[in-house]
Design a protein around this motif. Structure first.
Motif, PDB file in Angstrom:
ATOM      1  N   PHE A 202      10.394   4.133 -13.821  1.00 30.66           N
ATOM      2  CA  PHE A 202       9.858   2.872 -14.345  1.00 30.66           C
ATOM      3  C   PHE A 202      10.465   1.666 -13.626  1.00 30.66           C
ATOM      4  O   PHE A 202       9.778   0.691 -13.341  1.00 30.66           O
ATOM      5  CB  PHE A 202      10.112   2.757 -15.848  1.00 30.66           C
ATOM      6  CG  PHE A 202       9.102   3.511 -16.656  1.00 30.66           C
ATOM      7  CD1 PHE A 202       7.810   3.039 -16.784  1.00 30.66           C
ATOM      8  CD2 PHE A 202       9.440   4.696 -17.280  1.00 30.66           C
ATOM      9  CE1 PHE A 202       6.873   3.735 -17.515  1.00 30.66           C
ATOM     10  CE2 PHE A 202       8.509   5.395 -18.014  1.00 30.66           C
ATOM     11  CZ  PHE A 202       7.221   4.914 -18.132  1.00 30.66           C
ATOM     12  N   TRP A 204      12.134   1.458 -10.589  1.00 28.69           N
ATOM     13  CA  TRP A 204      11.854   1.403  -9.142  1.00 28.69           C
ATOM     14  C   TRP A 204      10.437   0.897  -8.888  1.00 28.69           C
ATOM     15  O   TRP A 204      10.180   0.182  -7.929  1.00 28.69           O
ATOM     16  CB  TRP A 204      12.030   2.814  -8.574  1.00 28.69           C
ATOM     17  CG  TRP A 204      11.930   2.920  -7.091  1.00 28.69           C
ATOM     18  CD1 TRP A 204      10.834   3.274  -6.366  1.00 28.69           C
ATOM     19  CD2 TRP A 204      12.973   2.696  -6.138  1.00 28.69           C
ATOM     20  NE1 TRP A 204      11.128   3.294  -5.033  1.00 28.69           N
ATOM     21  CE2 TRP A 204      12.437   2.943  -4.857  1.00 28.69           C
ATOM     22  CE3 TRP A 204      14.322   2.311  -6.243  1.00 28.69           C
ATOM     23  CZ2 TRP A 204      13.186   2.813  -3.691  1.00 28.69           C
ATOM     24  CZ3 TRP A 204      15.054   2.192  -5.077  1.00 28.69           C
ATOM     25  CH2 TRP A 204      14.491   2.443  -3.830  1.00 28.69           C
ATOM     26  N   ASN A 205       9.493   1.284  -9.746  1.00 31.51           N
ATOM     27  CA  ASN A 205       8.094   0.940  -9.526  1.00 31.51           C
ATOM     28  C   ASN A 205       7.686  -0.418 -10.079  1.00 31.51           C
ATOM     29  O   ASN A 205       6.568  -0.853  -9.851  1.00 31.51           O
ATOM     30  CB  ASN A 205       7.193   2.006 -10.188  1.00 31.51           C
ATOM     31  CG  ASN A 205       7.203   3.311  -9.412  1.00 31.51           C
ATOM     32  OD1 ASN A 205       7.697   3.365  -8.302  1.00 31.51           O
ATOM     33  ND2 ASN A 205       6.662   4.356 -10.019  1.00 31.51           N
ATOM     34  N   PRO A 222       8.726  -3.067  -3.865  1.00 37.01           N
ATOM     35  CA  PRO A 222       7.302  -3.270  -4.165  1.00 37.01           C
ATOM     36  C   PRO A 222       6.826  -4.674  -3.812  1.00 37.01           C
ATOM     37  O   PRO A 222       5.701  -4.860  -3.344  1.00 37.01           O
ATOM     38  CB  PRO A 222       7.217  -3.033  -5.677  1.00 37.01           C
ATOM     39  CG  PRO A 222       8.358  -2.141  -5.973  1.00 37.01           C
ATOM     40  CD  PRO A 222       9.447  -2.554  -5.038  1.00 37.01           C
ATOM     41  N   THR A 246       8.833   3.805   0.176  1.00 41.77           N
ATOM     42  CA  THR A 246       9.030   3.381  -1.213  1.00 41.77           C
ATOM     43  C   THR A 246       8.790   4.515  -2.202  1.00 41.77           C
ATOM     44  O   THR A 246       9.529   4.662  -3.173  1.00 41.77           O
ATOM     45  CB  THR A 246       8.079   2.205  -1.557  1.00 41.77           C
ATOM     46  OG1 THR A 246       8.238   1.193  -0.584  1.00 41.77           O
ATOM     47  CG2 THR A 246       8.377   1.644  -2.929  1.00 41.77           C
ATOM     48  N   VAL A 250      10.835   8.430  -5.564  1.00 42.71           N
ATOM     49  CA  VAL A 250      10.217   8.641  -6.876  1.00 42.71           C
ATOM     50  C   VAL A 250       9.548  10.004  -6.938  1.00 42.71           C
ATOM     51  O   VAL A 250       9.671  10.739  -7.915  1.00 42.71           O
ATOM     52  CB  VAL A 250       9.170   7.561  -7.208  1.00 42.71           C
ATOM     53  CG1 VAL A 250       9.031   7.405  -8.685  1.00 42.71           C
ATOM     54  CG2 VAL A 250       9.504   6.253  -6.562  1.00 42.71           C
TER      55      VAL A 250
ATOM     56  N   MET B 101       3.477   9.465  -9.758  1.00 39.55           N
ATOM     57  CA  MET B 101       4.761   8.878  -9.371  1.00 39.55           C
ATOM     58  C   MET B 101       4.606   7.682  -8.436  1.00 39.55           C
ATOM     59  O   MET B 101       5.526   6.914  -8.253  1.00 39.55           O
ATOM     60  CB  MET B 101       5.601   9.953  -8.670  1.00 39.55           C
ATOM     61  CG  MET B 101       6.770  10.415  -9.470  1.00 39.55           C
ATOM     62  SD  MET B 101       6.242  11.459 -10.812  1.00 39.55           S
ATOM     63  CE  MET B 101       5.800  12.918  -9.927  1.00 39.55           C
ATOM     64  N   VAL B 102       3.444   7.568  -7.808  1.00 42.89           N
ATOM     65  CA  VAL B 102       3.269   6.548  -6.778  1.00 42.89           C
ATOM     66  C   VAL B 102       3.461   5.141  -7.357  1.00 42.89           C
ATOM     67  O   VAL B 102       2.854   4.788  -8.369  1.00 42.89           O
ATOM     68  CB  VAL B 102       1.880   6.675  -6.128  1.00 42.89           C
ATOM     69  CG1 VAL B 102       1.619   5.524  -5.185  1.00 42.89           C
ATOM     70  CG2 VAL B 102       1.770   7.990  -5.390  1.00 42.89           C
ATOM     71  N   THR B 103       4.310   4.363  -6.718  1.00 44.14           N
ATOM     72  CA  THR B 103       4.542   2.976  -7.108  1.00 44.14           C
ATOM     73  C   THR B 103       3.210   2.227  -7.171  1.00 44.14           C
ATOM     74  O   THR B 103       2.448   2.280  -6.201  1.00 44.14           O
ATOM     75  CB  THR B 103       5.441   2.312  -6.049  1.00 44.14           C
ATOM     76  OG1 THR B 103       6.563   3.144  -5.819  1.00 44.14           O
ATOM     77  CG2 THR B 103       5.882   0.941  -6.475  1.00 44.14           C
ATOM     78  N   PRO B 104       2.911   1.547  -8.283  1.00 39.98           N
ATOM     79  CA  PRO B 104       1.610   0.875  -8.384  1.00 39.98           C
ATOM     80  C   PRO B 104       1.296  -0.044  -7.207  1.00 39.98           C
ATOM     81  O   PRO B 104       0.140  -0.091  -6.765  1.00 39.98           O
ATOM     82  CB  PRO B 104       1.741   0.077  -9.681  1.00 39.98           C
ATOM     83  CG  PRO B 104       2.680   0.878 -10.507  1.00 39.98           C
ATOM     84  CD  PRO B 104       3.663   1.487  -9.545  1.00 39.98           C
ATOM     85  N   ALA B 105       2.307  -0.729  -6.687  1.00 40.33           N
ATOM     86  CA  ALA B 105       2.034  -1.607  -5.542  1.00 40.33           C
ATOM     87  C   ALA B 105       1.578  -0.792  -4.337  1.00 40.33           C
ATOM     88  O   ALA B 105       0.672  -1.202  -3.607  1.00 40.33           O
ATOM     89  CB  ALA B 105       3.285  -2.419  -5.193  1.00 40.33           C
ATOM     90  N   VAL B 106       2.189   0.365  -4.137  1.00 43.92           N
ATOM     91  CA  VAL B 106       1.781   1.236  -3.023  1.00 43.92           C
ATOM     92  C   VAL B 106       0.377   1.753  -3.272  1.00 43.92           C
ATOM     93  O   VAL B 106      -0.477   1.747  -2.380  1.00 43.92           O
ATOM     94  CB  VAL B 106       2.763   2.423  -2.871  1.00 43.92           C
ATOM     95  CG1 VAL B 106       2.299   3.352  -1.769  1.00 43.92           C
ATOM     96  CG2 VAL B 106       4.164   1.915  -2.600  1.00 43.92           C
TER      97      VAL B 106
END
Lengths: 272, 282
Positions: A202, A204-205, A222, A246, A250, B101-106
């Protein structure tokens, strides 16, 4: 028996198609990160190309500070959440305390508050403390959802450890803190790991708090991605490389605890 | 042992909320803090009657409904497929959770590249079929889908995992008994599997709703709320009011309106879902 075998083949067939579809966006991003710019902006699309690591080299040169910021902010918000959350979770899971359930549910509801409802309040608050733009205010903002997550998940975990073990320690003259540190905490290591990884994912993202509460030199990974996109709209190779870097940690941690992910994400409502 | 955690949580959340509540009754334009003054309920009244806020609420609702339906249906199907036991099924299980798991920005950037009108891979594939759209992000009719589809892609694994966990926790003999009684295929699913899975599905939907309310980066990076305000979800509306229009008082009031609605709707939904769960167990 023959019918069952046929059924399995059909299932595998469909799963292959579904997995291919779901993996495609990531596959595509990885290939972009390995392409030269001239191979990215072409029609028809180049499915085969000579891979290059230049994009990664470029990113590694540019991104150390945001990477460091992300690591610092994530590590410290998780640490603070553990320092305050673990004893609280232990007490809630172990001792009979007045309003125990209400306290636990209050923490749960704090986790569920959407960031959009809090961000303006945080902005006013940290602005009045002159903390805006520092890493510290972002760490505190992240503690507001990491701490409830730790309390709620670990309370569940401590409840699962047989009571007799602490009781024996208490009878032998341990203080509640002693039995917590010497007996329960070592037993709860797997739970601590899962809670830590959930917080990591949570934190990190996270994007919204980060974009409002940081300045140029404190921005996290991000944010750098968004910035890259705005500034160098054609440098998709670098953008993709940064994106892959990035998400790597995760994805790694996520797969590590995949069996317990459901329980974590539904906050213990569903056991694995 | 509890007090420190409560203290930290309350100073960090409750105290800022109280300050924000006070400022929600003020007119407060950021560049001129000295002109800050109380205006009573004016902010709230203006917001409730504002068509822009109604639009944001409507877009948010559409986004949530389609995203939840999409993830639930897909997650259910894939979860059921994954619940069968064969060699190598764990490979599928591990791979399919990655999008979550992927970062929303990515995720946003990855889809921006794919949606691209001239060089995007989606148009490259759909083009020969005659389905290409000039620019997916800039048409009001398709723009919302350019954020719904990535969100469904990200969160289907969540529902899938919940369904898989549910299937694994159900007793095998129920299915065997039903099979003996002649239940197969669709009948089996409707009469046995689905009712047994219902409590799990309702939990998944509830949490999906919670996580959908957190969406910001995805929508902001892909469409910036546009074209016009056709994809302006509530989280974007609040940040624009506060940090672009710089109306802090108004933005605080909007945050509280959102909180109030969420608390009311949340309580109702929670009760409804508890009923469904009880139904499933009885």
């Amino acid at each position: 028996m023959k019918g069952r075998k046929f059924k399995t083949v059909v299932i595998i067939f469909f799963l292959c198609i579904i997995t291919a579809l779901f993996m495609f966006p990531i596959y595509w991003f990885i290939t972009t990160s390995l392409k030269q710019t001239k191979d990215i902006w072409v029609m028809p699309i180049k499915w085969f190309f000579t891979p290059t690591l230049n994009n990664y080299a470029e990113v590694v040169k540019n991104a150390p500070l945001p990477f460091l910021n992300s690591v610092i902010v994530t590590v410290f918000s998780i640490l603070i959440s553990f320092v305050f959350g673990l004893p609280c979770a232990y007490a809630l899971g172990r001792f009979s305390i007045k309003y125990k359930e209400n306290i636990a549910v209050t923490f749960l509801s704090q986790f569920m508050l959407p960031p959009m409802a809090l961000i303006v309040a945080f902005y006013i608050f940290f602005n009045s403390l002159h903390l805006l733009g520092t890493r510290f205010n972002l760490i505190l903002a992240y503690v507001t959802f990491d701490l409830p997550l730790v309390v709620w998940l670990m309370k569940d975990y401590f409840e699962g450890i047989p009571k007799e073990i602490d009781e024996a320690a208490l009878v032998d003259g341990c203080s509640p803190f002693g039995s917590f540190f010497r007996v329960s905490l070592p037993l709860a290591k797997p739970g601590v790991m899962v809670a830590g990884i959930m917080c990591f994912i949570f934190t990190w993202n996270e994007y919204l708090y980060a974009i409002i509460l940081t300045k140029r030199n404190t921005q996290t990974l991000p944010l750098l991605l968004g910035l890259f996109y705005r500034q160098y709209e054609v440098a998709w190779g670098s953008i993709a490389a940064l994106g892959i870097i990035t998400i790597l940690p995760v994805v790694f941690f996520g797969i590590l605890i995949q069996r317990r992910l459901v329980r974590g994400l539904t906050l213990g409502a569903l056991k694995e | 042992m509890i007090a420190p955690a409560i203290l930290v949580q309350f100073t960090l959340v409750l105290y800022p909320l109280v300050i924000a509540l006070i400022s929600s009754f003020q007119s407060w334009y950021m560049p001129h803090p000295e002109q800050r003054h109380f205006v009573g309920f004016q902010n709230y009244i203006r917001l409730i009657t504002s068509p822009e806020v109604a639009n944001a609420a409507w877009v948010t609702l559409k986004f949530m409904v389609f995203s939840v339906i999409g993830t639930t249906l897909l997650g259910l199907v894939i979860g059921l497929l994954l619940a069968s036991e064969f060699r190598g099924v764990s490979v599928f299980r591990s791979l399919l959770i990655i999008p979550m798991m992927v970062t929303p920005a990515v995720s946003a950037l990855l889809w921006i590249q794919m949606w691209h009108g001239s060089y995007g891979v989606i148009n490259a594939i759909l083009g020969p079929l005659g389905l290409a759209v000039e620019d997916w992000k800039s048409f009001p009719t398709t723009a919302l889908w350019t954020i719904i589809i990535p969100d469904v892609w990200q969160w289907t694994p969540f529902v899938m995992l919940v369904v898989l966990g549910g299937m694994q926790s159900l007793p095998v003999d129920v299915f065997e008994a039903a099979r003996v009684d002649g239940a197969y295929g669709w009948k089996m699913f409707r009469r046995i599997t689905f009712p047994l899975l219902l409590p799990f599905l309702s939990t998944a939907v509830l949490f999906k709703l919670v996580y959908t309310l957190r969406v910001y980066a995805l929508a902001w990076l892909i469409t910036r709320g546009g074209p016009g305000t056709s994809t302006e979800i509530m989280s974007i509306k609040i940040t624009i009011t506060a940090f672009r229009e710089l109306q802090i008082g108004k933005a605080s009031a909007l945050s509280f309106l959102v909180l109030i609605v969420l608390i009311i709707v949340g309580t109702l939904l929670y009760r409804l879902f508890n009923k469904i769960r009880e139904l499933g167990y009885s």
